[in-house]
Design a protein around this motif. Structure first.
Motif, PDB file in Angstrom:
ATOM      1  N   LEU A   1       0.772  -1.349  -0.029  1.00  0.00           N
ATOM      2  CA  LEU A   1       0.126   0.095  -0.074  1.00  0.00           C
ATOM      3  C   LEU A   1       0.851   1.140  -0.114  1.00  0.00           C
ATOM      4  CD1 LEU A   1      -3.029  -0.896   2.314  1.00  0.00           C
ATOM      5  CD2 LEU A   1      -3.007  -0.264  -0.025  1.00  0.00           C
ATOM      6  N   LEU A   2       1.936   1.267   0.559  1.00  0.00           N
ATOM      7  CA  LEU A   2       2.904   2.451   1.013  1.00  0.00           C
ATOM      8  C   LEU A   2       3.547   2.624  -0.544  1.00  0.00           C
ATOM      9  CD1 LEU A   2       4.221   2.365   4.435  1.00  0.00           C
ATOM     10  CD2 LEU A   2       2.397   3.594   3.619  1.00  0.00           C
ATOM     11  N   THR A   3       3.699   1.575  -1.361  1.00  0.00           N
ATOM     12  CA  THR A   3       4.370   1.877  -2.473  1.00  0.00           C
ATOM     13  C   THR A   3       3.794   2.062  -3.758  1.00  0.00           C
ATOM     14  OG1 THR A   3       4.707  -0.429  -2.724  1.00  0.00           O
ATOM     15  CG2 THR A   3       6.596   0.572  -1.744  1.00  0.00           C
TER      16      THR A   3
ATOM     17  N   LEU B   1      -3.224   3.692  -5.224  1.00  0.00           N
ATOM     18  CA  LEU B   1      -4.236   2.598  -4.546  1.00  0.00           C
ATOM     19  C   LEU B   1      -4.486   3.208  -3.203  1.00  0.00           C
ATOM     20  CD1 LEU B   1      -5.625  -0.132  -4.593  1.00  0.00           C
ATOM     21  CD2 LEU B   1      -3.383  -1.020  -3.688  1.00  0.00           C
ATOM     22  N   LEU B   2      -3.501   3.729  -2.549  1.00  0.00           N
ATOM     23  CA  LEU B   2      -3.603   4.147  -1.027  1.00  0.00           C
ATOM     24  C   LEU B   2      -4.600   5.280  -1.186  1.00  0.00           C
ATOM     25  CD1 LEU B   2      -2.992   3.728   2.071  1.00  0.00           C
ATOM     26  CD2 LEU B   2      -1.055   5.444   1.471  1.00  0.00           C
TER      27      LEU B   2
ATOM     28  N   PHE C   1      -9.959   7.603  -0.627  1.00  0.00           N
ATOM     29  CA  PHE C   1     -11.326   8.366  -0.978  1.00  0.00           C
ATOM     30  C   PHE C   1     -12.521   7.757  -1.024  1.00  0.00           C
ATOM     31  CE2 PHE C   1     -13.932   9.191  -4.821  1.00  0.00           C
ATOM     32  CZ  PHE C   1     -13.840  10.518  -4.658  1.00  0.00           C
ATOM     33  N   LEU C   2     -12.394   6.306  -1.187  1.00  0.00           N
ATOM     34  CA  LEU C   2     -13.751   5.394  -0.967  1.00  0.00           C
ATOM     35  C   LEU C   2     -14.024   5.463   0.079  1.00  0.00           C
ATOM     36  CD1 LEU C   2     -13.114   2.737  -3.979  1.00  0.00           C
ATOM     37  CD2 LEU C   2     -14.985   4.515  -3.901  1.00  0.00           C
TER      38      LEU C   2
ATOM     39  N   LEU D   1     -11.081   5.108 -10.637  1.00  0.00           N
ATOM     40  CA  LEU D   1      -9.644   5.604  -9.770  1.00  0.00           C
ATOM     41  C   LEU D   1      -9.180   4.314  -9.358  1.00  0.00           C
ATOM     42  CD1 LEU D   1      -8.061   7.789  -9.013  1.00  0.00           C
ATOM     43  CD2 LEU D   1      -9.531   8.247  -6.913  1.00  0.00           C
ATOM     44  N   LEU D   2     -10.048   3.631  -8.558  1.00  0.00           N
ATOM     45  CA  LEU D   2      -9.448   2.180  -7.756  1.00  0.00           C
ATOM     46  C   LEU D   2      -9.107   1.272  -9.174  1.00  0.00           C
ATOM     47  CD1 LEU D   2      -9.172   0.749  -5.270  1.00  0.00           C
ATOM     48  CD2 LEU D   2     -11.666  -0.087  -5.951  1.00  0.00           C
TER      49      LEU D   2
END
Length: 164
Positions: A70-72, A76-77, A82-83, A121-122
């Protein structure tokens, strides 16, 4: 407030069950017990025993790899934030319809707008690639470790305890 107490109860249960089952790093990274299995049967036997014995450590590795993934992947994060933030904001601040000029904005129209923006976006943030990377990376690490680490002496007695 009730949700907060539920979350703290879940965290306490997780700590009591899973975190107490973590094996110490000196045992998990014991370089003296590393050896190549002689045949496939021995490899399968080691994997079967070690995945049960080190299950909490392996779950910890999967969690660390998930956080790393997730951090890289900042898109996606952002899309997940946002969702989830959109759902929380709609539920908290817009439970009733609002009149803006000639238009009535309902919760349903806000959810529709959230999906119209959030789902593409996802999709662009490639969650499936991240998921399959997580599955592949954790599988390689876990199966490699479980196959190469010789079970301890206590594994010889596990069959005796099962029979009793």
């Amino acid at each position: 407030m009730e949700a907060l107490t539920r979350v703290t109860d879940v965290v306490k249960r997780l700590k009591e069950t899973r975190l107490n089952a973590l094996r110490p790093p000196t045992e998990f990274f014991d370089f003296h017990r590393i050896s190549r299995p002689e045949d496939v049967n021995q490899a399968v036997s080691r994997i079967s025993y070690n995945t049960r014995y080190f299950s909490a450590n392996y779950m910890f590795i999967i969690a660390i790899l998930g956080v790393y993934a997730l951090l890289t992947s900042p898109l996606l994060l952002f899309s997940l934030a946002f969702l989830t933030g959109g759902f929380a904001a709609i539920n908290k601040f817009a439970p009733d319809p609002v009149q803006v000029g000639d238009h009535v904005i309902t919760q349903k129209s806000l959810y529709t707008a959230l999906f119209v923006i959030g789902i593409p976006l996802l999709w662009l943030s490639s969650p499936f690639m991240t998921f399959f990377w997580l599955v592949g990376a954790s599988s390689c690490l876990i199966l490699g470790h479980a196959c190469l680490i010789e079970p301890g002496i206590e594994s010889e007695y596990s069959t005796i305890q099962d029979a009793v």
